[in-house]
Design a protein around this motif. Structure first.
Motif, PDB file in Angstrom:
ATOM      1  N   GLN A   9       0.843  -1.164   0.015  1.00 46.68           N
ATOM      2  CA  GLN A   9       0.120   0.058   0.007  1.00 46.68           C
ATOM      3  C   GLN A   9       0.796   1.154   0.187  1.00 46.68           C
ATOM      4  OE1 GLN A   9      -0.837   1.788   3.342  1.00 46.68           O
ATOM      5  NE2 GLN A   9      -2.473   3.156   2.421  1.00 46.68           N
ATOM      6  N   PRO A  10       1.919   1.388   0.942  1.00 43.36           N
ATOM      7  CA  PRO A  10       2.570   2.594   0.726  1.00 43.36           C
ATOM      8  C   PRO A  10       3.370   2.831  -0.510  1.00 43.36           C
ATOM      9  CG  PRO A  10       3.322   1.309   2.634  1.00 43.36           C
ATOM     10  CD  PRO A  10       2.195   0.456   1.996  1.00 43.36           C
ATOM     11  N   ARG A  11       3.820   1.721  -1.189  1.00 38.89           N
ATOM     12  CA  ARG A  11       4.527   1.782  -2.166  1.00 38.89           C
ATOM     13  C   ARG A  11       3.788   2.451  -3.417  1.00 38.89           C
ATOM     14  NH1 ARG A  11       8.604  -3.045  -3.373  1.00 38.89           N
ATOM     15  NH2 ARG A  11       9.232  -1.787  -5.226  1.00 38.89           N
ATOM     16  N   PHE A  12       2.582   1.827  -3.282  1.00 39.23           N
ATOM     17  CA  PHE A  12       1.379   2.340  -4.440  1.00 39.23           C
ATOM     18  C   PHE A  12       1.251   3.809  -4.293  1.00 39.23           C
ATOM     19  CE2 PHE A  12       0.367  -1.917  -5.707  1.00 39.23           C
ATOM     20  CZ  PHE A  12       0.122  -1.915  -7.013  1.00 39.23           C
ATOM     21  N   VAL A  13       1.128   4.199  -3.012  1.00 35.24           N
ATOM     22  CA  VAL A  13       0.649   5.731  -2.925  1.00 35.24           C
ATOM     23  C   VAL A  13       1.957   6.796  -3.261  1.00 35.24           C
ATOM     24  CG1 VAL A  13       0.308   7.398  -0.810  1.00 35.24           C
ATOM     25  CG2 VAL A  13      -0.890   5.207  -0.970  1.00 35.24           C
ATOM     26  N   GLY A  14       3.189   6.094  -2.809  1.00 36.49           N
ATOM     27  CA  GLY A  14       4.179   6.710  -2.976  1.00 36.49           C
ATOM     28  C   GLY A  14       4.909   6.661  -4.591  1.00 36.49           C
ATOM     29  N   GLY A  15       4.036   5.989  -5.196  1.00 35.93           N
ATOM     30  CA  GLY A  15       4.378   5.940  -6.531  1.00 35.93           C
ATOM     31  C   GLY A  15       5.719   5.037  -6.960  1.00 35.93           C
ATOM     32  N   ASN A  16       6.094   4.026  -6.357  1.00 35.68           N
ATOM     33  CA  ASN A  16       7.126   3.213  -6.690  1.00 35.68           C
ATOM     34  C   ASN A  16       6.760   1.674  -6.416  1.00 35.68           C
ATOM     35  OD1 ASN A  16       7.196   3.489  -3.864  1.00 35.68           O
ATOM     36  ND2 ASN A  16       9.321   3.319  -3.642  1.00 35.68           N
ATOM     37  N   PRO A  17       5.775   1.269  -7.010  1.00 35.29           N
ATOM     38  CA  PRO A  17       5.358  -0.168  -6.864  1.00 35.29           C
ATOM     39  C   PRO A  17       6.418  -1.117  -7.542  1.00 35.29           C
ATOM     40  CG  PRO A  17       4.176   0.681  -8.387  1.00 35.29           C
ATOM     41  CD  PRO A  17       4.970   1.875  -7.780  1.00 35.29           C
ATOM     42  N   PRO A  18       6.276  -2.396  -7.088  1.00 39.10           N
ATOM     43  CA  PRO A  18       7.008  -3.297  -7.836  1.00 39.10           C
ATOM     44  C   PRO A  18       6.817  -3.354  -9.323  1.00 39.10           C
ATOM     45  CG  PRO A  18       5.892  -4.384  -5.906  1.00 39.10           C
ATOM     46  CD  PRO A  18       5.502  -2.875  -6.232  1.00 39.10           C
ATOM     47  N   ASP A  19       7.652  -3.995 -10.159  1.00 41.12           N
ATOM     48  CA  ASP A  19       7.467  -4.023 -11.389  1.00 41.12           C
ATOM     49  C   ASP A  19       6.428  -5.301 -11.912  1.00 41.12           C
ATOM     50  OD1 ASP A  19       9.273  -2.132 -12.217  1.00 41.12           O
ATOM     51  OD2 ASP A  19      10.931  -3.461 -11.678  1.00 41.12           O
TER      52      ASP A  19
END
Lengths: 471, 283
Positions: free
Chosen positions: A106-116
């Motif tokens: 969730q934080p990675r999606f919000v921060g704009g750096n999700p996995p590939d």
């Protein structure tokens, strides 16, 4: 930091401590919700040369960040594909396991750096509806050639892309093919001269024979009570045809009152009332219940479930338990879809977020996963078919269940169907509660219908929930 | 404090939790929550827990604490029961076990083919063959409460033992000389003297009851039969991560916090209204 000039009085300190204690639950509940404000930084990976062997132009020195749900299938198959891709493209593939996808990512999606790449599966998967707009359309992966040189689309079982297609966009490639069936021990049935019931009337008759042997027809566990709803829906669709499925998918008013579904519910109610279901399931952990069926005791004859059941219960299976799947029964002898019709759906949805740092790498990873080599490796080590055809040999790598799955799929032909409304709207948790009450005999078919309809109506009437139109 | 303010702001938005984008929608989430039967049910269950758990736990642990400190012989020095030290250690054991293990362990014990039914059917009570203690509306909540209480009685007993040891023995001797029995001593001497500890215990146990997440999730992950054991944090987690409605989940968090603060406030108020600030002992 400022230190107080006079010593903190004991009393005030305690008051403060009490106040802090009172606030702890709030902090615990919400600390993880704080949104970062980070700007999107993905999609700018250096591009390599585009060719047939590198259709997405992944750069040779780039890295691909893969997060895999570490559940029943583990992550070694994903690492295998990663190594294969590293060999072919000269990239670095980092495969990380996760069991709490939604919470961790969730934080990675919000921060704009999700996995590939994400294998978005398990109890804590991210609701696809929530992130649909942030995912790549994977149609170009399906239209690319696999590593062996065939167009991927031509190597897949029919209908397997449907569960990952939302409003025309292929947002997820569901990798593992799941066959939903009634599972039983062929050897036990042979010993007793039983045949698998094809209608609910035959089911009642088998129930009586089972009782004579001090066995039950079915057993169930608390967290898996909804397997019986799956059974009922599949049987109802076979009886009433796709009209039943579409009514459920589109959350129609009175969809649960369709005659075909009602007949199945009534048949189940009779089975429960006759005492052919092992009592106490609502207080039994589901793997314990499954062990009652598949273990040495073999207290129940049949168990409705997906084909993951073999992998899940392999260690507890009784000796000489020839695990075999059969289609679910129909109500009448002239159903709208043939008896062989099958609920089968591709599971383990793999997604590629558009904001990932290496979108080309993510797509290339999916192309590798869909190669014959990676797919065969999966089938052999997990005894489950993938959506790629022709990876199961005659002997099913020694698994009777795997052989029967392929047979079921072949017999069903084009009559394979699935539904997505339960997962899409996250209804399972609510269904479970009432399925437990129903199997317990606490509520009857009419009561169950009312509760299921109420869950459907609540979602239909909530305009903050975006609806999926199924045709 | 900023996370709390943030949470309050999020509760007024339609934030999905997975995008940086959110729209302000006012009190919409709150209105919807109170129309949501499952949430209202979970709120009700938490209120039941917050009433029952602290009272039962504290009464039980007070009785035990009294017995092992001043409940012994009525002659000679003021003392507890024989082997009091042993009882003290044994009843503290459950507190050492992690909550999740307690929940999973008792789930097995109360399973249809578990120990409890084994013992009951062994006694000839055949109606308990395959009885699902955690699967029946009538028993799921009481059984869950029993398990939580079992986990905490020993801890609060030790807390109260420490408090009672702080009361001068002369007061008990005086009470005994005046002819007070054990019950009278407990009500008129012990409880008033350790009032602050009881209040603290009450608040701590109440906060636990307003959560109860770990126990309920371990014993009845789906919310129990007909949602009879579902608690607010379970609904909150499901709303946030399965349904992707962080705004609504934040609203639940805010309500949970308000209920907790109200509860703590009520305990302080009732304590001071009933004379908790005075420290005199009346015999």
């Amino acid at each position: 930091m400022n230190f107080p000039k006079k010593p903190v009085e004991r009393r005030n300190f305690l008051k403060g401590a009490l106040a802090t204690a009172a606030l702890i639950p709030l902090g615990g509940a919400l600390a993880s919700c704080a949104a970062g404000g980070g700007a999107p930084n993905g999609g700018n990976a250096p591009e390599g040369e585009v060719s047939d062997t590198n259709p997405f132009g992944v750069a040779a020195d780039s890295t691909v960040d893969v997060v895999i749900f570490n559940g029943g299938y583990g992550i070694d198959y994903a690492e295998f594909a990663g190594e294969l891709m590293a060999e072919n493209q000269g990239v670095t593939v980092n495969v990380a396991p996760s069991t709490n996808l939604a919470q961790e990512l969730q934080p990675r999606f919000v921060g704009g750096n999700p996995p590939d790449v994400i294998d978005n599966s398990g109890a804590n998967a991210i609701g696809i509806a929530t992130i649909l707009a942030q995912l790549e359309d994977l149609t170009d992966v399906i239209d690319a050639q696999n590593i062996e040189g065939e167009t991927i689309r031509d190597t897949l079982f029919p209908g397997v892309l449907q569960p990952g297609t939302f409003d025309g966009k292929l947002a997820a490639i569901n990798y593992v093919l799941t066959v939903y069936a009634l599972w039983y021990s062929q050897s036990l049935f042979d010993e007793n001269g039983w045949t698998v019931p094809t209608t609910w009337d035959e089911m009642m008759a088998l129930g009586e024979q089972a009782k004579a042997q001090d066995k039950y027809l079915f057993c169930w566990g608390q967290e898996a009570a909804s397997y019986y709803l799956e059974l009922a829906i599949a049987s109802g669709i076979k009886e009433g045809g796709h009209e039943v499925r579409l009514a459920l998918e589109n959350l129609e008013a009175d969809c649960w009152s369709k005659p075909a579904l009602q007949e199945v519910f009534t048949a189940l109610e009779e089975i429960i009332a006759a005492g052919y279901v092992l009592p106490g399931g609502s207080g039994t952990q589901f793997t314990a219940a499954q062990a009652q069926w598949i273990g040495e005791g073999q207290e129940a004859l049949l168990y409705p479930s997906g084909s993951w059941i073999e992998n899940e219960m392999r260690d507890q299976m009784a000796e000489n338990f020839q695990l075999t799947g059969a289609p679910v029964p129909t109500v009448s002898s002239s159903p709208a879809l043939p008896y062989e019709a099958l609920h089968s759906a591709a599971g383990e949805p793999f997604i590629v977020p558009s904001q990932g740092a290496n979108v080309a790498g993510g797509k290339e990873y999916m192309r590798t996963m869909l190669s014959k080599e990676a797919a065969t490796n999966f089938t052999e080590s997990k005894l489950s078919p993938t959506i790629v055809r022709g990876t199961v040999p005659e002997d099913g790598f020694g698994s009777t269940a795997l052989v029967s799955q392929v047979e079921l799929l072949e017999a069903a032909g084009e009559n394979v169907f699935t539904w997505s409304f339960i997962d899409f709207y996250g209804m399972n948790q609510d269904h479970l509660v009432w399925m437990n009450s129903f199997l317990d005999g606490e509520i009857d078919a009419a009561g169950l219908t009312t509760e299921l309809q109420a869950i459907t109506d609540a979602i239909r009437n909530d305009d903050s929930i975006e609806k999926l139109e199924v045709q | 404090m900023s996370p709390f303010i943030q949470a309050f702001y999020y509760s007024m938005t339609d934030w999905s939790g997975f995008t940086p984008v959110m729209n302000f929608i006012g009190i919409d989430n709150y209105v919807r929550l109170f129309q949501d039967d499952t949430f209202v049910k979970s709120l009700g269950n938490n209120v039941v827990l917050v009433i029952v758990l602290p009272i039962v736990t504290i009464i039980l642990s007070l009785i035990l604490a009294t017995l092992v400190t001043v409940g012994g012989r009525s002659k000679g020095q003021i003392s507890g029961l024989k082997h009091a030290g042993f009882y003290r250690v044994v009843s503290f054991f459950p507190y050492v076990i992690p909550a999740i293990a307690i929940g999973l362990m008792w789930r097995q014990v109360f399973a249809p083919n578990g120990l409890v039914n084994g013992a009951l059917t062994g006694l000839g009570l055949d109606q308990f063959i395959n009885y699902a203690w955690l699967g029946e509306v009538a028993t799921a909540m009481p059984v869950s409460m029993f398990v939580i209480i079992w986990g905490f009685v020993g801890f609060y007993m030790v807390l109260f033992v420490a408090a009672i040891k702080g009361i001068p023995a002369e007061i008990y001797e005086a009470a005994r000389l005046d002819g007070a029995g054990r019950f009278r001593t407990a009500v008129s001497v012990t409880i008033p003297m350790i009032r602050d500890n009881v209040q603290t215990a009450y608040i701590y146990m109440g906060i636990l009851a307003l959560d109860a997440f770990v126990y309920m999730e371990a014993m009845n992950p789906g919310g129990g039969p007909a949602f009879s054991t579902i608690v607010m944090p379970q609904v909150l987690l499901d709303t946030a991560f399965s349904q992707g409605q962080f705004g609504r989940a934040s609203a639940m968090g805010v309500i949970l916090a308000l209920v907790t603060l109200t509860f703590a406030g009520l305990v302080f108020l009732i304590n001071s209204l009933t004379g908790g600030t005075k420290k005199d002992v009346r015999l």
